[in-house]
Scaffold this motif. Structure first.
Motif, mmCIF file in Angstrom:
data_model
loop_
_atom_site.group_PDB
_atom_site.id
_atom_site.type_symbol
_atom_site.label_atom_id
_atom_site.label_comp_id
_atom_site.label_asym_id
_atom_site.label_seq_id
_atom_site.Cartn_x
_atom_site.Cartn_y
_atom_site.Cartn_z
ATOM 1 N N ILE A 1 -1.571 5.308 -3.847
ATOM 2 C CA ILE A 1 -1.025 4.481 -3.097
ATOM 3 C C ILE A 1 -1.534 4.303 -1.860
ATOM 4 O O ILE A 1 -1.977 5.045 -1.068
ATOM 5 C CB ILE A 1 0.725 4.987 -3.137
ATOM 6 N N TYR A 2 -1.909 2.989 -1.345
ATOM 7 C CA TYR A 2 -2.305 2.627 -0.147
ATOM 8 C C TYR A 2 -1.380 1.347 0.378
ATOM 9 O O TYR A 2 -1.228 0.647 -0.341
ATOM 10 C CB TYR A 2 -3.723 1.981 -0.545
ATOM 11 N N ARG A 3 -0.581 1.813 1.386
ATOM 12 C CA ARG A 3 0.056 0.891 2.139
ATOM 13 C C ARG A 3 1.107 0.344 1.141
ATOM 14 O O ARG A 3 1.405 -0.860 1.025
ATOM 15 C CB ARG A 3 -0.865 -0.043 2.749
ATOM 16 N N GLY A 4 1.647 1.272 0.130
ATOM 17 C CA GLY A 4 2.584 0.613 -0.674
ATOM 18 C C GLY A 4 1.923 0.215 -1.861
ATOM 19 O O GLY A 4 2.905 -0.258 -2.885
ATOM 20 N N GLN A 5 0.723 -0.084 -2.075
ATOM 21 C CA GLN A 5 0.202 -0.688 -3.136
ATOM 22 C C GLN A 5 -0.518 0.208 -4.088
ATOM 23 O O GLN A 5 -1.042 1.039 -3.666
ATOM 24 C CB GLN A 5 -0.576 -1.943 -2.752
ATOM 25 N N ARG A 6 -0.239 0.067 -5.189
ATOM 26 C CA ARG A 6 -1.291 0.795 -6.401
ATOM 27 C C ARG A 6 -2.704 0.445 -6.343
ATOM 28 O O ARG A 6 -2.887 -0.833 -6.360
ATOM 29 C CB ARG A 6 -0.674 0.858 -7.725
ATOM 30 N N VAL A 7 -3.660 1.575 -5.920
ATOM 31 C CA VAL A 7 -4.946 1.142 -6.185
ATOM 32 C C VAL A 7 -5.762 1.772 -6.871
ATOM 33 O O VAL A 7 -5.384 3.029 -7.034
ATOM 34 C CB VAL A 7 -5.544 1.033 -4.722
ATOM 35 N N LEU A 8 -6.790 1.648 -7.498
ATOM 36 C CA LEU A 8 -7.631 2.520 -8.364
ATOM 37 C C LEU A 8 -8.736 3.469 -7.224
ATOM 38 O O LEU A 8 -9.140 2.735 -6.472
ATOM 39 C CB LEU A 8 -8.530 1.838 -9.359
ATOM 40 N N ALA A 9 -8.691 4.630 -7.706
ATOM 41 C CA ALA A 9 -9.643 5.449 -6.778
ATOM 42 C C ALA A 9 -10.998 5.726 -7.722
ATOM 43 O O ALA A 9 -11.279 5.849 -8.817
ATOM 44 C CB ALA A 9 -9.055 6.891 -6.504
ATOM 45 N N ASP B 1 17.901 1.483 5.858
ATOM 46 C CA ASP B 1 18.068 0.266 4.865
ATOM 47 C C ASP B 1 16.852 0.074 4.132
ATOM 48 O O ASP B 1 16.484 -0.895 3.741
ATOM 49 C CB ASP B 1 18.746 -1.104 5.524
ATOM 50 N N GLN B 2 16.064 1.356 3.864
ATOM 51 C CA GLN B 2 14.730 1.348 3.125
ATOM 52 C C GLN B 2 14.877 1.969 1.855
ATOM 53 O O GLN B 2 15.838 3.042 2.054
ATOM 54 C CB GLN B 2 13.554 1.604 3.951
ATOM 55 N N LEU B 3 14.078 1.791 0.815
ATOM 56 C CA LEU B 3 14.247 2.365 -0.356
ATOM 57 C C LEU B 3 12.997 3.402 -0.063
ATOM 58 O O LEU B 3 11.875 2.791 0.353
ATOM 59 C CB LEU B 3 14.126 1.916 -1.416
ATOM 60 N N PRO B 4 12.969 4.643 -0.676
ATOM 61 C CA PRO B 4 11.675 5.389 -0.896
ATOM 62 C C PRO B 4 10.803 4.867 -1.768
ATOM 63 O O PRO B 4 11.154 4.428 -2.972
ATOM 64 C CB PRO B 4 11.981 6.822 -1.185
ATOM 65 N N ALA B 5 9.531 4.819 -1.648
ATOM 66 C CA ALA B 5 8.679 4.360 -2.707
ATOM 67 C C ALA B 5 8.546 5.422 -3.805
ATOM 68 O O ALA B 5 8.307 6.592 -3.563
ATOM 69 C CB ALA B 5 7.197 4.159 -2.053
ATOM 70 N N PRO B 6 8.537 4.799 -4.973
ATOM 71 C CA PRO B 6 8.254 5.817 -6.294
ATOM 72 C C PRO B 6 7.181 6.487 -6.305
ATOM 73 O O PRO B 6 5.969 5.715 -6.001
ATOM 74 C CB PRO B 6 8.756 4.827 -7.406
#
Length: 89
Positions: A81-89, A61-66
């Motif tokens: 993507i870090y722990r499901g969040q977008r971060v600048l590298a 019952d989870q959706l894959p992360a885009p």
């Protein structure tokens, strides 16, 4: 999520495929094993791996992360993507 034979078989197949394709070392007893497998499926170019990921997402019952689209301008900051969040590298 209930772990039954179908879920375990799907996770085993997916684990092998992701290890061969992307050199991901995912253990089934990891607390984030399902989310790591789903993230690997999204990045995969193989349709069978993606289908196994869709099955696992339905079981859990989870959706894959885009996957974020690639940056168009090489001078701009890269996005990870870090722990499901977008971060600048």
């Amino acid at each position: 999520m209930e772990l039954n034979k179908a879920v375990i078989d799907c996770m085993r197949s997916l684990r092998r495929r992701l290890r061969d394709e992307q050199q991901l070392d995912i253990h089934l007893n990891q607390p984030d094993a399902v989310s790591a497998m789903l993230a690997g499926c999204v990045r995969s170019n193989d349709e069978l791996t993606r289908e196994l990921g869709r099955q696992l997402a339905a079981f859990s019952d989870q959706l894959p992360a885009p996957v974020p689209p690639p940056a168009r301008n090489s001078g701009s900051a890269t996005v990870r993507i870090y722990r499901g969040q977008r971060v600048l590298a």
